[in-house]
Design a protein around this motif. Sequence first.
Motif, PDB file in Angstrom:
ATOM      1  N   GLY A 152      49.416  44.816  44.677  1.00  0.00           N
ATOM      2  CA  GLY A 152      48.521  45.313  45.713  1.00  0.00           C
ATOM      3  C   GLY A 152      48.635  46.800  45.986  1.00  0.00           C
ATOM      4  O   GLY A 152      48.076  47.295  46.977  1.00  0.00           O
ATOM      5  N   SER A 202      40.394  41.296  35.325  1.00  0.00           N
ATOM      6  CA  SER A 202      41.100  40.789  36.499  1.00  0.00           C
ATOM      7  C   SER A 202      40.397  39.559  37.067  1.00  0.00           C
ATOM      8  O   SER A 202      41.035  38.559  37.407  1.00  0.00           O
ATOM      9  N   GLN A 203      39.081  39.634  37.160  1.00  0.00           N
ATOM     10  CA  GLN A 203      38.307  38.501  37.665  1.00  0.00           C
ATOM     11  C   GLN A 203      38.491  37.265  36.787  1.00  0.00           C
ATOM     12  O   GLN A 203      38.619  36.144  37.281  1.00  0.00           O
ATOM     13  N   GLN A 219      42.011  35.720  37.210  1.00  0.00           N
ATOM     14  CA  GLN A 219      42.114  35.060  38.514  1.00  0.00           C
ATOM     15  C   GLN A 219      41.337  33.753  38.513  1.00  0.00           C
ATOM     16  O   GLN A 219      41.789  32.744  39.078  1.00  0.00           O
ATOM     17  N   GLY A 253      44.063  31.351  39.204  1.00  0.00           N
ATOM     18  CA  GLY A 253      44.242  31.655  40.615  1.00  0.00           C
ATOM     19  C   GLY A 253      45.016  32.943  40.844  1.00  0.00           C
ATOM     20  O   GLY A 253      44.979  33.866  40.030  1.00  0.00           O
ATOM     21  N   ASN A 254      45.754  32.993  41.956  1.00  0.00           N
ATOM     22  CA  ASN A 254      46.525  34.194  42.280  1.00  0.00           C
ATOM     23  C   ASN A 254      47.631  34.468  41.265  1.00  0.00           C
ATOM     24  O   ASN A 254      47.982  35.628  41.019  1.00  0.00           O
ATOM     25  N   LEU A 260      46.074  36.336  38.558  1.00  0.00           N
ATOM     26  CA  LEU A 260      45.845  37.731  38.943  1.00  0.00           C
ATOM     27  C   LEU A 260      47.121  38.555  38.778  1.00  0.00           C
ATOM     28  O   LEU A 260      47.086  39.687  38.271  1.00  0.00           O
ATOM     29  N   ARG A 261      48.256  37.981  39.190  1.00  0.00           N
ATOM     30  CA  ARG A 261      49.536  38.702  39.052  1.00  0.00           C
ATOM     31  C   ARG A 261      49.909  38.868  37.577  1.00  0.00           C
ATOM     32  O   ARG A 261      50.437  39.913  37.162  1.00  0.00           O
TER      33      ARG A 261
END
Length: 412
Positions: A123, A271-272, A275, A279-280, A283-284
């Motif tokens: 983030g 990134s989309q 994800q 999921g999250n 993304l990580r």
Amino acid sequence: MAAQENINTAEFVKKRRASLISAIFLMATSAIGPGFITQTATFTVTLGAAFAFGILASIVIDFVVQQNIWRVVTLTKMHSSDIANIAIPGSGYLLAVLIIFGGFIFNIGNIAGAGLGLNAMVGLDPKWGGLISAILAIYIFSSRKASSFIDRLMIGLGLVMIGLTLFVAIVSDPPVGEALRQSVLPDTVDFAMITTIVGGTVGGYICYAGAHRLLDKGTVGVENIHVISSAATKGIITVGLMRYILFLAILGVVASGVTIDISGQAANPASQAFQAAAGNVGLRIFGLILWAAGLTSVIGAAYTSMSFLTAFKKSITPRQRDIATIIFIAISLAIYLLMGTAPAALLVFAGGFNGLILPIGLTIFVYIGWKRADLMPGYRYPRWLLWSGLITCVLTWYMAVMSVEAIFNYLK
């Protein structure tokens, strides 16, 4: 005496193996940068499974380009710009200017990609992420043990990228059969996109990275040509696997019907996709992959671009080149922090620009293979490689000319 000779032979083999591995991963991680990741996501959303043809085309072109360049550099025992100047007076200066400028554009994009990676992973604001990543790269080159540290970092992060991307590809459940079919029988062929992906994975500084690493490590000469050729092939296979795995990971998301935005100023299609697939956690994972790709490509772009300084100063020392590399990264960072261009658009442009440089350098090297055998004494250049190089030259020139307008229209 015999025991001492055995020890010396074992040390030589170990040193040569280490230099070959470092060259493979420097080339591979340079090719698997933020530009390639962003381009692959963008073009997979646009073309779907048909983009598999572009991936295959990039691998075939990569094989021909790398085999020719690695061979000529290690047989002549000279940097690319120096060889070019001897073969065609003045061409080495042109090649050096184009490579350094192209690497500079790419490096701004690489820093942007590293910033986006840390943003997705923890983030952090992309500007701060780019700043931290560039400072880390500068720290590496400022170290007296930079060479060995670079080798270990490239290998470690390269394996992490491949492993994590494979995990997401399995989770996204792509239509593998359809992708394989369209690898050879595509529904759509887009030369602008193929040129851009070739530029992002083969063009510009990338195709010289492994060869110059071998030169700096001293793994050169006719006596090493077979292992050098084998190493080039292994590097291409490594990059090819990563390309297909990443493509399949994103294709699985696209084929499931998920809508991915590729048009917004802040769009980050890869990134989309990650994800949507996991999921999250996805993304990580994407953040870590993109950051690793960004950092290794910052190092690869800076290292290889500055290796072309020998065109202008023959007596440059390794330490002087490290200092030039640090300045190169620092200027790239400053421009990235000041500019307002969307990172995704910049990464696509960088690949397109380097795709236009590719045929110039390849033409010079194929000419050397055909006409300057005197620069490679004791070696008979394979005719099949020269003919495939000539065909690839024609193809890359055609793609470059046909795609110039299309690339700029895409980026508007």
